[in-house]
Design an enzyme around this catalytic site. Structure first.
Site, PDB file in Angstrom:
ATOM      1  N   GLY A 261      28.216   4.866 -36.342  1.00 34.00           N
ATOM      2  CA  GLY A 261      29.448   4.332 -35.776  1.00 34.00           C
ATOM      3  C   GLY A 261      29.539   4.295 -34.275  1.00 34.00           C
ATOM      4  O   GLY A 261      30.429   3.642 -33.730  1.00 34.00           O
ATOM      5  N   PRO A 304      22.855   6.587 -37.162  1.00 31.57           N
ATOM      6  CA  PRO A 304      23.121   5.487 -36.234  1.00 31.57           C
ATOM      7  C   PRO A 304      22.392   4.202 -36.648  1.00 31.57           C
ATOM      8  O   PRO A 304      21.244   4.255 -37.099  1.00 31.57           O
ATOM      9  CB  PRO A 304      22.574   6.007 -34.903  1.00 31.57           C
ATOM     10  CG  PRO A 304      21.546   7.022 -35.280  1.00 31.57           C
ATOM     11  CD  PRO A 304      22.039   7.653 -36.550  1.00 31.57           C
ATOM     12  N   CYS A 374      27.243 -27.144 -37.781  1.00 31.21           N
ATOM     13  CA  CYS A 374      28.387 -28.023 -38.010  1.00 31.21           C
ATOM     14  C   CYS A 374      29.640 -27.221 -38.326  1.00 31.21           C
ATOM     15  O   CYS A 374      30.118 -27.209 -39.462  1.00 31.21           O
ATOM     16  CB  CYS A 374      28.066 -29.007 -39.126  1.00 31.21           C
ATOM     17  SG  CYS A 374      26.755 -30.101 -38.612  1.00 31.21           S
ATOM     18  N   TYR A 403      22.504  -6.246 -36.184  1.00 30.44           N
ATOM     19  CA  TYR A 403      23.361  -7.155 -36.956  1.00 30.44           C
ATOM     20  C   TYR A 403      23.256  -8.616 -36.501  1.00 30.44           C
ATOM     21  O   TYR A 403      24.221  -9.369 -36.583  1.00 30.44           O
ATOM     22  CB  TYR A 403      24.823  -6.666 -36.929  1.00 30.44           C
ATOM     23  CG  TYR A 403      24.972  -5.242 -37.425  1.00 30.44           C
ATOM     24  CD1 TYR A 403      24.699  -4.930 -38.746  1.00 30.44           C
ATOM     25  CD2 TYR A 403      25.354  -4.210 -36.565  1.00 30.44           C
ATOM     26  CE1 TYR A 403      24.808  -3.618 -39.210  1.00 30.44           C
ATOM     27  CE2 TYR A 403      25.457  -2.901 -37.016  1.00 30.44           C
ATOM     28  CZ  TYR A 403      25.182  -2.613 -38.338  1.00 30.44           C
ATOM     29  OH  TYR A 403      25.284  -1.322 -38.792  1.00 30.44           O
TER      30      TYR A 403
HETATM   31  C1  LIG Z   1      26.599   0.629 -41.454  1.00 32.74           C
HETATM   32  C2  LIG Z   1      26.449   2.047 -41.774  1.00 32.74           C
HETATM   33  C3  LIG Z   1      25.932   2.917 -40.825  1.00 32.74           C
HETATM   34  C4  LIG Z   1      25.558   2.483 -39.424  1.00 32.74           C
HETATM   35  O1  LIG Z   1      26.674   2.188 -38.673  1.00 32.74           O
HETATM   36  P1  LIG Z   1      26.504   1.792 -37.135  1.00 32.74           P
HETATM   37  O2  LIG Z   1      27.883   1.561 -36.693  1.00 32.74           O
HETATM   38  O3  LIG Z   1      25.659   0.587 -37.086  1.00 32.74           O
HETATM   39  O4  LIG Z   1      25.901   2.970 -36.458  1.00 32.74           O
HETATM   40  C5  LIG Z   1      25.743   4.234 -41.180  1.00 32.74           C
HETATM   41  N1  LIG Z   1      26.059   4.668 -42.422  1.00 32.74           N
HETATM   42  C6  LIG Z   1      26.562   3.851 -43.351  1.00 32.74           C
HETATM   43  C7  LIG Z   1      26.862   4.386 -44.693  1.00 32.74           C
HETATM   44  C8  LIG Z   1      26.772   2.522 -43.071  1.00 32.74           C
HETATM   45  O5  LIG Z   1      27.280   1.730 -44.004  1.00 32.74           O
END
Ligand SMILES: *Cc1c(COP(=O)(O)O)cnc(C)c1O
Length: 453
Positions: A261, A304, A374, A403
């Protein structure tokens, strides 16, 4: 001979998520932008555009930032995992595992990628709110830990488990709000992910009476692109309470997984915490919460995704058509767009860019960088100050390592870009460009429609 760019915003090389550009970004004698010792106009000519570039040193520095912070701040043992959905490939799996990371996967495809790259099953964790029997079997057969999201997961696992018990982690909905885009929030109660707090005891009881299962960990993930630290502090407390309960039930829970996150800097105004601050806050609050509850410290796992790979990536496009609407807007179109970067149209995400051959030139016009698809919403950057530019110039869009490739599509039957990894003046193709034949290879024409020409 080389000068630094204005895109380098701090000198903390162990926290590239606070920079806009990869840490090896420089300008050469011709005034062109260089990453990993490779000049970008040359890469664009050699490999074509659009092109994803990944800077190996930035990736490794970020991995080391996490490892070092965990060692410095957390008294127990720890294991960082790379959330491979951010950008899944053989080379990234190999690279992060060589730096001491395990891997998170959310599908058969990501799991196969991790296994094929040589990551051991015990270092892989399978997520997902609707895993298939095939995905669960593949995980079980390879000693991958399953992060159980719901009772359906348990029903399916119970069917497939044979001699050895399945290694499980439970995903909880922690009931924590954070400020990020609605589509990437996951910790609030109205989320499709995880067990609700009031289901937790029931699940612990179910697993206590399930000799086929071995509950080794608890997990929660509150969302993505988060700049605040308080929600992570709160999460550590929620998880410590859950850990106490699970241990009181007699489960051998030793892993606490706080998810990912941590946000990154896409534009100048973004100000995410450093990796060190993020890890320090989580470590401290987890240690305090465990001490208060007289709990032995669990192994701290974090996951991460974005903050590990976003800043290491840039995308190269070539400028094409220009449409000037006097008094309203100037559109410059590039040779890619929402198929290689769906984040702006999905989350209204903002990006920064410059011309590869004139990265320091000051802006003379405000333009909108449009994609070639488009859709009127196919805009890469809504407002960008650019120096004089012409068709054929290479545009560098920063922080596209997370992403972008992983969420890319073939919309309008546009082939996906290649990915090149750069390091010390060397460039290596790590994912080849799709060609139009790739796009029709899965089409089937019933014989009554006649032969293909
Ligand atoms: C997407 C996700 C992450 C990674 O999140 P980031 O914000 O990209 O660091 C970690 N754990 C789970 C379960 C996720 O779905």
């Amino acid at each position: 001979m080389k000068s630094k760019t204005p895109y380098e915003s701090n000198s903390d090389h162990l926290s590239p998520n606070r920079n806009i550009a990869p840490i090896t970004t420089e300008i050469n004698d011709e005034g062109a932008l260089v990453i990993g010792g490779c000049d970008l106009p040359t890469l664009a000519s050699r490999y074509g555009t659009p092109l994803y570039i990944l800077d190996e040193l930035t990736l490794r520095a970020t991995c080391r930032g996490y490892i070092k912070a965990l060692k410095n701040h957390y008294k127990g043992s720890s294991l960082p995992l790379y959330a491979s959905k951010a950008n899944s490939s053989l080379v990234l799996s190999k690279l992060v595992s060589s730096e001491g990371f395990g891997l998170d996967v959310v599908s058969e495809g990501e799991l196969i990628t991790a296994l094929e790259s040589g990551v051991k099953g015990e270092d892989i964790f399978l997520h997902g709110n609707n895993k298939s029997i095939e995905e669960l079997s593949l995980a079980y057969d390879n000693d991958v830990t399953v992060v159980v999201d719901n009772n359906h997961d348990l029903d399916c696992l119970e069917e497939i488990v044979s001699s050895k018990p399945a290694r499980l982690m439970l995903r909880l909905t922690p009931g924590i709000e954070c400020h990020t885009h609605e589509y990437i929030k996951t910790g609030h109660l109205d989320s499709k992910f995880g067990f609700d707090p009031d289901q937790f005891e029931e699940v612990l009881l179910r697993l206590k009476n399930a000799p086929w299962a071995r509950l080794t960990g608890l997990h929660a993930h509150i969302g993505s692109q988060i700049f605040e630290l308080q929600p992570h502090r709160d999460l550590a407390v929620v998880l410590a309470d859950a850990l106490k309960l699970a241990r009181d039930f007699g489960h051998p829970v030793d892993d606490l997984n706080v998810g990912g996150g941590l946000g990154i800097r896409y534009i100048k105004e973004d100000d995410p915490p450093s990796i060190d601050e993020w890890v320090a806050v989580i470590s401290r609050s987890l240690e305090e919460a465990c001490m208060e509850r007289k709990l032995e410290l669990p192994r701290l796992i974090c996951e991460p995704g974005r903050s590990l790979v976003a800043t290491a990536g840039v995308t190269l496009y070539r400028l094409g058509s220009r449409k000037v609407i006097p008094g309203i807007r100037t559109y410059l179109s590039v040779d890619g767009g929402m198929s290689d970067n769906p984040r702006p149209i999905t989350y209204q995400s903002l990006y920064t860019a410059c011309l590869a051959e004139a990265p320091l030139a000051s802006g003379v016009e405000t333009v909108t960088i449009a994609g070639k698809h488009c859709e009127s919403g196919d805009v890469v950057i809504k407002r960008l100050e650019l120096p004089p530019s012409k068709s054929g110039d290479v545009l560098v869009v920063f922080s596209t390592g997370a992403y972008n490739s992983s969420m890319s599509s073939n919309y309008n039957r546009i082939p996906r870009p290649a990915t090149v990894m750069v390091q010390n003046g060397q460039s290596d193709l790590v994912q080849r460009r799709e060609v139009p034949e790739d796009l029709i290879r899965l089409d089937v024409l019933p014989s009554r429609f006649g032969a293909v020409k």
